[in-house]
Design an enzyme around this catalytic site. Structure first.
Site, short mmCIF file in Angstrom:
data_model
loop_
_atom_site.label_atom_id
_atom_site.label_comp_id
_atom_site.label_asym_id
_atom_site.label_seq_id
_atom_site.Cartn_x
_atom_site.Cartn_y
_atom_site.Cartn_z
N GLY A 21 23.27 -28.02 26.24
CA GLY A 21 23.36 -29.38 26.78
C GLY A 21 24.36 -30.18 25.98
O GLY A 21 25.16 -29.62 25.24
N ASN A 22 24.32 -31.48 26.13
CA ASN A 22 25.21 -32.33 25.32
C ASN A 22 24.55 -33.69 25.12
O ASN A 22 23.46 -33.94 25.63
CB ASN A 22 26.59 -32.46 25.98
CG ASN A 22 26.49 -33.07 27.37
OD1 ASN A 22 26.10 -34.22 27.53
ND2 ASN A 22 26.83 -32.28 28.39
N ASN A 23 25.26 -34.57 24.37
CA ASN A 23 24.65 -35.84 23.93
C ASN A 23 24.76 -36.98 24.93
O ASN A 23 24.44 -38.11 24.58
CB ASN A 23 25.34 -36.32 22.65
CG ASN A 23 24.88 -35.52 21.47
OD1 ASN A 23 23.75 -35.02 21.47
ND2 ASN A 23 25.74 -35.37 20.48
N SER A 24 25.22 -36.72 26.13
CA SER A 24 25.39 -37.83 27.07
C SER A 24 24.04 -38.53 27.32
O SER A 24 23.03 -37.87 27.54
CB SER A 24 25.95 -37.30 28.39
OG SER A 24 25.86 -38.30 29.37
N ALA A 67 28.39 -35.84 32.29
CA ALA A 67 28.98 -34.89 31.35
C ALA A 67 28.40 -33.52 31.72
O ALA A 67 27.40 -33.08 31.14
CB ALA A 67 28.64 -35.28 29.93
#
Ligand code: CTP
Length: 405
Positions: free
Chosen positions: A212-215, A280
């Protein structure tokens, strides 16, 4: 979210029994995020007190043209109050007040403010049934309609006279609904469908792990709120986000993976007027996702990755009349790379987010953007809250959109 959020409401009260409902009316506006100032005709004070209205509105209440200080009389500035307002509502509007408004008479502060106002003016007539249907009152209402006053419907029911019929002022919540129905039709995106992707996507490795990512999804949510304020029907397709998206003016579609976001984007794209891709999206996903948790000591040490669908590029390839806006998150050769994405994905505009700007971007509450359109010089904005950034982006979208369609 309400159309009244952040709006300034001037409420003029005239002297009818329905004035007893006005403290609730003030409360209803405040609950929706509006600021309220109250003006009263002298006779309305027989039905409801200025102290009550000052308390619920948390603002001074004016009921005369001159401040009542005998040693030091001053003018209660009706012009300033009228120009302060985004919307002016006169409720209840009695026969006396309606006829004075129609004749431009100016013998109290409510009438003086009405004659000085430039904002939309709404009236909620309230009187006995025969008085309401009297040709003189109907004629006055026709004059007011011609003068662009918005006349709210009266309701049928028990009247103060003991009679039953048409002439009742609607309940406070219904007055707000009538006003909202009217206001929404005057908004620039009324009747338009805006679809927004937001947040990260999570690509599962096994039932408990993911890529995943930090969005945070905040930028997408602010864009969705702004689109709703501008009158659009809004679909927000959001990946997993910790922020609270519950908002009755936004249709939320919750997804987890890029594939799910892709399916829903395709579903909503055909009849969309404006599509904004602020998500994102993970560019890669594990080739296979394990059904059971991967245990330590099983020799597992490698994840094979395969690309996810590029949602925006696909939509760009099938786009007809939709206005398509993408985001570009860059760390080097920012302008060049963003312009390249604008062209390659067949977009109408792209918003460049630079991760090189301190405080801007992903998780925070602020953003610093450059708005890029082909054949136009890029437009760079200061570091601002994401709410303000959403406002700026829609100013730019509307400039082009209104020209095109
Ligand atoms: N986007 C998308 N689907 C993807 C990847 C990106 O819809 N699988 C959209 C994003 O929502 C954004 C735009 O494409 O509006 C650009 O995303 P960005 O991450 O900046 O670029 P990528 O296209 O992923 O390219 P790269 O990672 O090489 O910069």
């Amino acid at each position: 979210m309400s159309l009244f959020r952040g709006k300034k409401i001037l409420l003029g009260i005239s002297g009818g029994i329905a004035a007893y409902k006005t403290p609730e009316l003030v409360r209803a506006f405040i609950k929706q995020g509006a600021e309220v100032r109250v003006l009263m005709t002298p006779s309305s004070k027989d039905f409801v007190t200025p102290l009550t209205l000052a308390t619920v509105s948390q603002n001074p209440v004016y009921s005369s043209l001159i401040a009542e200080d005998h040693d030091n009389p001053t003018w209660n500035n009706h012009v300033e109050l009228a120009l302060w307002a985004d919307y002016f509502l006169i409720a209840p509007a009695t026969s006396n007040t309606l006829s004075s408004m129609a004749q431009a008479r100016c013998n109290n502060i409510v009438l003086a403010a009405y004659l000085s106002s430039k904002c939309p003016v709404f009236v909620a007539p309230a009187m006995d049934l025969d008085m309401f249907s009297h040709p003189a009152n109907q004629k006055n209402l026709t004059i007011l309609l011609k003068n662009n006053v918005i006349v709210l419907p009266t309701e049928e029911g028990f009247l103060a006279s003991g009679l039953e019929g048409k002439g009742r002022m609607p309940e406070p919540e219904d007055i707000l609904t009538h006003m909202e129905n009217h206001i929404s039709k005057t908004l620039p995106l009324f009747g338009k469908k805006v679809v927004i992707t937001a947040g990260p996507t999570y690509e599962p490795i096994d039932p408990v792990r993911f890529i995943g990512n930090n969005s945070s999804g905040k930028m997408g949510l602010e864009l969705a709120k702004r689109a709703a304020e501008l009158g659009a029907r809004v679909i927000l397709i959001s990946g997993p986000s910790a922020i609270n998206i519950a908002d009755n003016s936004i249709d939320l579609v919750s997804v987890v993976t890029a594939d799910q976001m892709f399916e829903n984007a395709k579903l909503h794209f055909n009849d969309a007027d404006i599509f904004i891709a602020s998500a994102a999206v993970a560019d890669f996903k594990p080739e296979a996702s394990y059904l059971q948790k991967i245990k330590k000591g099983t020799g597992f040490n490698k994840i094979n990755l395969v690309p996810t669908p590029d949602i925006l590029a696909y939509l760009g390839s099938i786009k007809k009349n939709q206005f398509l806006l993408g985001f570009a998150l860059e760390t080097e050769n920012e302008l060049e790379n963003a312009k390249e994405k604008l062209k390659k994905k067949n977009l109408d505009a792209i918003v460049l987010n630079s991760l090189n700007d301190e405080h801007a971007g992903f998780g925070g509450d602020q953003n610093k953007i450059t708005y890029i359109q082909s054949n136009q010089a890029p437009l760079s904005f200061e570091l601002k809250s994401k709410t303000e950034v959403a406002f700026d982006i829609f100013v730019q979208i509307l400039k082009t959109y209104e020209k095109l369609y």
